[in-house]
Design a protein around this motif. Structure first.
Motif, PDB file in Angstrom:
ATOM      1  N   PHE A 169       0.570  -1.271  -0.322  1.00  0.00           N
ATOM      2  CA  PHE A 169       0.041   0.148   0.199  1.00  0.00           C
ATOM      3  C   PHE A 169       1.248   0.985   0.099  1.00  0.00           C
ATOM      4  CE2 PHE A 169      -3.804   2.411   1.672  1.00  0.00           C
ATOM      5  CZ  PHE A 169      -4.770   2.411   1.120  1.00  0.00           C
ATOM      6  N   ALA A 170       1.674   1.019   0.031  1.00  0.00           N
ATOM      7  CA  ALA A 170       3.574   2.047   0.614  1.00  0.00           C
ATOM      8  C   ALA A 170       3.629   2.265  -0.497  1.00  0.00           C
ATOM      9  CB  ALA A 170       3.895   2.105   1.378  1.00  0.00           C
ATOM     10  N   LYS A 171       3.437   1.333  -1.742  1.00  0.00           N
ATOM     11  CA  LYS A 171       4.020   1.755  -2.865  1.00  0.00           C
ATOM     12  C   LYS A 171       2.364   2.576  -3.727  1.00  0.00           C
ATOM     13  CE  LYS A 171       7.719  -0.817  -2.680  1.00  0.00           C
ATOM     14  NZ  LYS A 171       8.749  -2.818  -3.301  1.00  0.00           N
ATOM     15  N   GLU A 172       1.018   1.821  -3.196  1.00  0.00           N
ATOM     16  CA  GLU A 172       0.163   2.026  -4.051  1.00  0.00           C
ATOM     17  C   GLU A 172      -0.481   3.943  -3.855  1.00  0.00           C
ATOM     18  OE1 GLU A 172      -1.747  -2.425  -4.219  1.00  0.00           O
ATOM     19  OE2 GLU A 172      -2.873  -0.795  -3.307  1.00  0.00           O
ATOM     20  N   LEU A 173       0.484   3.816  -2.972  1.00  0.00           N
ATOM     21  CA  LEU A 173      -0.359   5.357  -3.221  1.00  0.00           C
ATOM     22  C   LEU A 173       0.894   6.531  -3.175  1.00  0.00           C
ATOM     23  CD1 LEU A 173      -1.778   5.397   0.721  1.00  0.00           C
ATOM     24  CD2 LEU A 173      -3.167   5.725  -0.889  1.00  0.00           C
ATOM     25  N   ARG A 174       1.896   6.363  -4.202  1.00  0.00           N
ATOM     26  CA  ARG A 174       2.732   6.684  -4.876  1.00  0.00           C
ATOM     27  C   ARG A 174       1.830   8.358  -5.265  1.00  0.00           C
ATOM     28  NH1 ARG A 174       7.584   6.560  -7.645  1.00  0.00           N
ATOM     29  NH2 ARG A 174       8.347   4.318  -6.599  1.00  0.00           N
ATOM     30  N   GLY A 175       3.258   9.418  -5.051  1.00  0.00           N
ATOM     31  CA  GLY A 175       2.845  11.024  -5.624  1.00  0.00           C
ATOM     32  C   GLY A 175       2.044  11.602  -4.322  1.00  0.00           C
ATOM     33  N   ARG A 176       1.546  10.626  -3.034  1.00  0.00           N
ATOM     34  CA  ARG A 176       0.679  11.425  -2.213  1.00  0.00           C
ATOM     35  C   ARG A 176       1.187  12.303  -1.325  1.00  0.00           C
ATOM     36  NH1 ARG A 176      -4.890   8.520  -2.532  1.00  0.00           N
ATOM     37  NH2 ARG A 176      -5.508   9.843  -1.119  1.00  0.00           N
ATOM     38  N   GLY A 177       2.246  11.540  -0.789  1.00  0.00           N
ATOM     39  CA  GLY A 177       3.151  12.203   0.115  1.00  0.00           C
ATOM     40  C   GLY A 177       2.418  11.518   0.930  1.00  0.00           C
ATOM     41  N   ILE A 178       2.081  10.658   1.126  1.00  0.00           N
ATOM     42  CA  ILE A 178       1.096   9.342   2.178  1.00  0.00           C
ATOM     43  C   ILE A 178       2.231   8.108   2.852  1.00  0.00           C
ATOM     44  CG2 ILE A 178      -0.514   7.900   3.480  1.00  0.00           C
ATOM     45  CD1 ILE A 178      -2.441   9.525   1.456  1.00  0.00           C
ATOM     46  N   THR A 179       3.033   8.475   3.901  1.00  0.00           N
ATOM     47  CA  THR A 179       3.062   7.359   4.321  1.00  0.00           C
ATOM     48  C   THR A 179       2.363   6.345   4.809  1.00  0.00           C
ATOM     49  OG1 THR A 179       4.352   8.412   5.938  1.00  0.00           O
ATOM     50  CG2 THR A 179       5.251   8.532   4.928  1.00  0.00           C
ATOM     51  N   VAL A 180       2.943   4.978   4.708  1.00  0.00           N
ATOM     52  CA  VAL A 180       2.297   3.493   5.597  1.00  0.00           C
ATOM     53  C   VAL A 180       3.292   2.346   6.184  1.00  0.00           C
ATOM     54  CG1 VAL A 180       0.557   1.877   5.036  1.00  0.00           C
ATOM     55  CG2 VAL A 180       1.176   4.061   3.795  1.00  0.00           C
ATOM     56  N   ASN A 181       3.051   2.334   7.381  1.00  0.00           N
ATOM     57  CA  ASN A 181       4.293   1.786   8.518  1.00  0.00           C
ATOM     58  C   ASN A 181       3.522   1.197   9.105  1.00  0.00           C
ATOM     59  OD1 ASN A 181       6.417   3.310   7.934  1.00  0.00           O
ATOM     60  ND2 ASN A 181       5.544   4.330   8.086  1.00  0.00           N
ATOM     61  N   ALA A 182       4.053   0.684   9.699  1.00  0.00           N
ATOM     62  CA  ALA A 182       3.107  -0.979  11.025  1.00  0.00           C
ATOM     63  C   ALA A 182       4.250  -1.142  11.856  1.00  0.00           C
ATOM     64  CB  ALA A 182       2.876  -2.384  10.567  1.00  0.00           C
TER      65      ALA A 182
END
Ligand code: NAP
Length: 247
Positions: A169-182
């Motif tokens: 999901f971190a990669k799918e949100l490319r370009g949005r400036g959103i980070t996805v971590n756990a």
């Protein structure tokens, strides 16, 4: 610390008690407006909201079973209406049933996957459409995934799925400036961990990490605060194991 004059908005799922409540308290202290999600503990969620408001926070309690796509959609609607568009999503809600794989009923298997996996899927899917640019998503895995202890097969399978979501999901949100971590906590003194264990078993877990104690909800809240805040802007697609060094 949130620097802007309008507070950024955070949803914490499963915030009525345990780690989620500590995360809500910490994010409120950090300056976020916090939506306190719960499924079946309205009194505890309401008490937390009263406490956060008394400290000057913008907050409200929002009931939603994360396993229901419809309720998750309604939760995002309510949060947008009451606090504004969401900047931070903390996918903390989760359940654990420690039981050998062969002894799991179909219903127990379904419940664990529905809450831990489908619940995370439901909120991530909603977040993909609704999170503000520059947002932060913090999912919840578990250090049990690295320990492979008997009794944890189904739970660990759900957390493996959450880790897979996190990386992709971190990669799918490319370009949005959103980070996805756990974050992947080790044993933390909440009812999820303590219920059903003898004092002896609890002490055995407490001795496992080189730091020789159980984690407290605040130990994890501070990690979520970091991942949700400006200092973690370059951390993306990662699993942070916060466990006193147990694995
Ligand atoms: P906890 O004390 O049992 O609290 C669980 C929270 O999740 C409660 O607020 C509960 O709310 C909520 N919840 C449960 N089912 C829900 C649903 N269907 N929809 C929305 N909310 C729901 O658990 P915890 O120890 O704080 O665990 C929090 C997270 O950390 C979980 O994802 C867990 O897997 C993970 N974790 C915990 C540990 C540990 O040792 N404690 C270690 C590693 C990972 P209601 O009471 O309102 O239902």
């Amino acid at each position: 610390m949130n620097q802007s004059s309008t507070p950024k908005v955070a949803i914490v799922t499963g915030a009525s008690r345990g780690i989620g409540a500590a995360v809500a308290q910490r994010l409120a202290r950090d300056g976020f407006a916090v939506a306190v999600n719960y499924a079946s503990s309205p009194e505890q969620a309401d008490a937390l909201v009263v406490e956060l408001k008394a400290a000057g926070g913008r907050t409200f309690a929002v009931k939603a079973d994360v396993a229901s796509a419809e309720e998750v959609r309604a939760m995002f609607d309510a949060v947008e209406a009451q606090l504004g568009k969401v900047d931070v999503l903390v996918n903390n809600a989760g359940v654990l049933r420690t039981l050998p794989l062969a002894e799991h009923s179909d219903a127990q298997y379904d419940q664990t996957f529905d809450i831990n996996v489908r619940g995370t899927f439901n909120t991530l899917r909603e977040a993909a459409m609704r999170l503000n640019e520059g947002g932060r998503i913090v999912n919840f895995s578990s250090t049990t995934l690295a320990l492979n202890m008997p009794g944890y097969a189904i739970y660990n399978a759900t957390k493996a799925a959450v880790e897979a979501f996190t990386h992709v999901f971190a990669k799918e949100l490319r370009g949005r400036g959103i980070t996805v971590n756990a974050v992947a906590p080790g044993p933390i003194a909440t009812s999820l961990f303590l219920d059903g264990k003898t004092e002896e078993q609890v002490q055995a877990f407490a001795k496992m990490p080189p730091l020789q104690r159980l984690g407290q909800p605040e130990d994890i809240a501070s990690v979520v605060s970091f991942l949700a805040g400006p200092d973690a802007g370059w951390v993306n697609g990662q699993i942070l194991r916060a466990n006193g060094g147990v694995a």
